[in-house]
Design a protein around this motif. Sequence first.
Motif, PDB file in Angstrom:
ATOM      1  N   CYS A   1     -34.861  21.022 -23.959  1.00 47.61           N
ATOM      2  CA  CYS A   1     -36.041  20.669 -23.178  1.00 47.61           C
ATOM      3  C   CYS A   1     -36.547  19.340 -23.702  1.00 47.61           C
ATOM      4  CB  CYS A   1     -37.104  21.745 -23.327  1.00 47.61           C
ATOM      5  SG  CYS A   1     -38.586  21.394 -22.397  1.00 47.61           S
ATOM      6  N   ILE A   2     -36.547  18.319 -22.851  1.00 43.95           N
ATOM      7  CA  ILE A   2     -36.985  16.994 -23.305  1.00 43.95           C
ATOM      8  C   ILE A   2     -37.922  16.394 -22.275  1.00 43.95           C
ATOM      9  CG2 ILE A   2     -35.175  16.310 -24.887  1.00 43.95           C
ATOM     10  CD1 ILE A   2     -33.589  15.303 -22.676  1.00 43.95           C
ATOM     11  N   ALA A   3     -38.817  15.573 -22.776  1.00 41.03           N
ATOM     12  CA  ALA A   3     -39.695  14.807 -21.890  1.00 41.03           C
ATOM     13  C   ALA A   3     -38.913  13.621 -21.343  1.00 41.03           C
ATOM     14  CB  ALA A   3     -40.925  14.334 -22.659  1.00 41.03           C
ATOM     15  N   ARG A   4     -39.261  13.192 -20.145  1.00 40.79           N
ATOM     16  CA  ARG A   4     -38.461  12.181 -19.455  1.00 40.79           C
ATOM     17  C   ARG A   4     -38.458  10.848 -20.186  1.00 40.79           C
ATOM     18  NH1 ARG A   4     -34.777  13.214 -16.532  1.00 40.79           N
ATOM     19  NH2 ARG A   4     -35.941  14.479 -15.081  1.00 40.79           N
ATOM     20  N   SER A   5     -39.566  10.501 -20.827  1.00 40.68           N
ATOM     21  CA  SER A   5     -39.658   9.192 -21.470  1.00 40.68           C
ATOM     22  C   SER A   5     -38.686   9.070 -22.634  1.00 40.68           C
ATOM     23  CB  SER A   5     -41.082   8.961 -21.967  1.00 40.68           C
ATOM     24  OG  SER A   5     -41.461  10.028 -22.806  1.00 40.68           O
ATOM     25  N   HIS A   6     -38.340  10.222 -23.246  1.00 40.25           N
ATOM     26  CA  HIS A   6     -37.371  10.173 -24.338  1.00 40.25           C
ATOM     27  C   HIS A   6     -35.945  10.203 -23.829  1.00 40.25           C
ATOM     28  CE1 HIS A   6     -40.533  10.807 -27.227  1.00 40.25           C
ATOM     29  NE2 HIS A   6     -40.985  11.774 -26.461  1.00 40.25           N
ATOM     30  N   HIS A   7     -35.770  10.325 -22.539  1.00 39.57           N
ATOM     31  CA  HIS A   7     -34.461  10.667 -21.999  1.00 39.57           C
ATOM     32  C   HIS A   7     -33.903   9.484 -21.214  1.00 39.57           C
ATOM     33  CE1 HIS A   7     -31.835  13.615 -19.586  1.00 39.57           C
ATOM     34  NE2 HIS A   7     -31.308  13.403 -20.759  1.00 39.57           N
ATOM     35  N   ASP A   8     -33.952   8.287 -21.784  1.00 40.95           N
ATOM     36  CA  ASP A   8     -33.540   7.126 -21.013  1.00 40.95           C
ATOM     37  C   ASP A   8     -32.092   6.755 -21.244  1.00 40.95           C
ATOM     38  OD1 ASP A   8     -35.434   4.957 -23.273  1.00 40.95           O
ATOM     39  OD2 ASP A   8     -34.055   6.607 -23.584  1.00 40.95           O
ATOM     40  N   THR A   9     -31.443   7.317 -22.252  1.00 39.92           N
ATOM     41  CA  THR A   9     -30.071   6.919 -22.524  1.00 39.92           C
ATOM     42  C   THR A   9     -29.076   7.674 -21.654  1.00 39.92           C
ATOM     43  OG1 THR A   9     -29.996   8.550 -24.262  1.00 39.92           O
ATOM     44  CG2 THR A   9     -30.547   6.307 -24.901  1.00 39.92           C
ATOM     45  N   HIS A  10     -29.378   8.897 -21.307  1.00 37.52           N
ATOM     46  CA  HIS A  10     -28.367   9.769 -20.719  1.00 37.52           C
ATOM     47  C   HIS A  10     -28.989  10.524 -19.542  1.00 37.52           C
ATOM     48  CE1 HIS A  10     -24.926  12.833 -21.520  1.00 37.52           C
ATOM     49  NE2 HIS A  10     -24.927  12.337 -20.315  1.00 37.52           N
ATOM     50  N   ASP A  11     -29.166   9.828 -18.429  1.00 35.76           N
ATOM     51  CA  ASP A  11     -29.847  10.469 -17.304  1.00 35.76           C
ATOM     52  C   ASP A  11     -28.838  11.214 -16.448  1.00 35.76           C
ATOM     53  OD1 ASP A  11     -32.548   8.171 -16.587  1.00 35.76           O
ATOM     54  OD2 ASP A  11     -32.414   9.988 -17.785  1.00 35.76           O
ATOM     55  N   ARG A  12     -28.960  12.538 -16.463  1.00 32.78           N
ATOM     56  CA  ARG A  12     -28.019  13.339 -15.685  1.00 32.78           C
ATOM     57  C   ARG A  12     -28.596  13.725 -14.331  1.00 32.78           C
ATOM     58  NH1 ARG A  12     -27.602  17.050 -19.043  1.00 32.78           N
ATOM     59  NH2 ARG A  12     -26.078  16.217 -20.484  1.00 32.78           N
ATOM     60  N   SER A  13     -29.899  13.921 -14.293  1.00 30.76           N
ATOM     61  CA  SER A  13     -30.457  14.501 -13.066  1.00 30.76           C
ATOM     62  C   SER A  13     -31.679  13.729 -12.588  1.00 30.76           C
ATOM     63  CB  SER A  13     -30.852  15.950 -13.325  1.00 30.76           C
ATOM     64  OG  SER A  13     -31.742  15.975 -14.409  1.00 30.76           O
ATOM     65  N   LEU A  14     -31.723  12.450 -12.914  1.00 31.39           N
ATOM     66  CA  LEU A  14     -32.931  11.700 -12.577  1.00 31.39           C
ATOM     67  C   LEU A  14     -33.052  11.507 -11.063  1.00 31.39           C
ATOM     68  CD1 LEU A  14     -35.287  10.328 -13.941  1.00 31.39           C
ATOM     69  CD2 LEU A  14     -33.990   8.224 -13.981  1.00 31.39           C
ATOM     70  N   HIS A  15     -31.900  11.402 -10.408  1.00 27.40           N
ATOM     71  CA  HIS A  15     -31.931  11.017  -9.003  1.00 27.40           C
ATOM     72  C   HIS A  15     -32.613  12.057  -8.130  1.00 27.40           C
ATOM     73  CE1 HIS A  15     -28.273  13.351  -9.767  1.00 27.40           C
ATOM     74  NE2 HIS A  15     -28.406  13.781  -8.538  1.00 27.40           N
ATOM     75  N   LYS A  16     -32.540  13.329  -8.532  1.00 29.58           N
ATOM     76  CA  LYS A  16     -33.108  14.355  -7.668  1.00 29.58           C
ATOM     77  C   LYS A  16     -34.468  14.850  -8.164  1.00 29.58           C
ATOM     78  CE  LYS A  16     -30.802  18.193  -9.934  1.00 29.58           C
ATOM     79  NZ  LYS A  16     -29.941  19.354  -9.794  1.00 29.58           N
ATOM     80  N   SER A  17     -34.955  14.326  -9.270  1.00 31.85           N
ATOM     81  CA  SER A  17     -36.186  14.872  -9.817  1.00 31.85           C
ATOM     82  C   SER A  17     -37.142  13.771 -10.213  1.00 31.85           C
ATOM     83  CB  SER A  17     -35.867  15.750 -11.014  1.00 31.85           C
ATOM     84  OG  SER A  17     -35.177  14.980 -11.961  1.00 31.85           O
ATOM     85  N   GLU A  18     -37.408  12.870  -9.308  1.00 32.99           N
ATOM     86  CA  GLU A  18     -38.386  11.826  -9.598  1.00 32.99           C
ATOM     87  C   GLU A  18     -39.775  12.445  -9.728  1.00 32.99           C
ATOM     88  OE1 GLU A  18     -38.011   8.700 -10.143  1.00 32.99           O
ATOM     89  OE2 GLU A  18     -35.861   8.544  -9.781  1.00 32.99           O
TER      90      GLU A  18
ATOM     91  N   PRO B   1     -41.825  15.118 -15.338  1.00 34.82           N
ATOM     92  CA  PRO B   1     -41.712  14.559 -16.694  1.00 34.82           C
ATOM     93  C   PRO B   1     -40.855  15.383 -17.642  1.00 34.82           C
ATOM     94  CG  PRO B   1     -43.875  15.483 -16.327  1.00 34.82           C
ATOM     95  CD  PRO B   1     -43.198  15.520 -15.021  1.00 34.82           C
ATOM     96  N   TYR B   2     -40.593  16.657 -17.360  1.00 32.42           N
ATOM     97  CA  TYR B   2     -39.821  17.461 -18.303  1.00 32.42           C
ATOM     98  C   TYR B   2     -38.509  17.887 -17.675  1.00 32.42           C
ATOM     99  CZ  TYR B   2     -44.084  17.625 -20.902  1.00 32.42           C
ATOM    100  OH  TYR B   2     -45.192  17.256 -21.594  1.00 32.42           O
ATOM    101  N   SER B   3     -37.466  17.858 -18.473  1.00 31.79           N
ATOM    102  CA  SER B   3     -36.153  18.227 -17.976  1.00 31.79           C
ATOM    103  C   SER B   3     -35.573  19.310 -18.875  1.00 31.79           C
ATOM    104  CB  SER B   3     -35.267  16.984 -17.963  1.00 31.79           C
ATOM    105  OG  SER B   3     -33.959  17.327 -18.285  1.00 31.79           O
TER     106      SER B   3
END
Lengths: 83, 211
Positions: free
Chosen positions: B154-171, B174-176
């Motif tokens: 479980c990570i917050a989006r701001s920490h997750h900028d190196t390895h975006d797996r599901s950003l395209h469908k979940s704009e 903030p939490y993934s």
Amino acid sequence: MNLVLIAMILALLIPIYGAWQDDDIWQKMLAFASIATKTSVMILVVSVLRDDWMIGVVGVIILSVGNAGLMLLAQLIKRMNDS
Amino acid sequence: MCWHIVLAVEEMMNDSYVYFIVALLPLAAFMLTIQINPYNALVIRGILGAIAALVYAVLGAADVALTEALVGTMLAITLYAVAVRSSLVMRLGVLEDGLLKAETQAESGDPSAQLIADLRTIANKYHLRLELIPYADPKSLDQALLEKEIHVTCIARSHHDTHDRSLHKSEGRPYSITTRIRRLYDILQTDLSSPTTSLTYVTAPDSGEKH
């Protein structure tokens, strides 16, 4: 003396009912402690009734060891709730 | 010798309380079978063991009663409590500076503390224990998930900028939350109705000889 034992069995039904009804795990542990002690005292009463030392020794051992097992289990459950 | 045993059995059968005591055994066994929570079932198993020891002692088998009390009640319950405690666990990997800090502060208004509390509630519903495991950066978190050290990340989006797996469908979420276990994915999808989280399922490669 049979009446005494039957009264003890009826008293044993009270914590069994308590363990059945209450969902709180500490209430169940309380009922377990009550039942463990009551059953060992019943074993002691039976041993005195029949004048059988073998059953009496077993009752004493179960009375003391049952408390040790209860303490172990309570310690594990307490740690589980803390973490 | 033989007549002695026959006499003993007859005398035992004349005692009417034996029937009452023996009737307690199936009652306790039935109580054990209807338990849902594994810890409650362990406690009821202890009650069953105590009653079984009483029945064996009353029927004259003192050695069997002693074995039931020592092994069946004390040893088996302790070992099973350890086994259930270590197996019914949901290991949640978090970042050291992100969610874990929010958990220790435990502010009720904080959304990350709220998310952890929600996850804990869901885990408790299925008798699981939630264990938070901190990792230094998102890369080691993903690595630990693929190597089956943890079940959920479980990570917050701001920490997750190196390895975006599901950003395209979940704009705008903030939490993934990512899991590698199908059953946990189903549970979380059903019960975690938070609009701030996006849920992803990944299949970890089967490493074979590990474990």
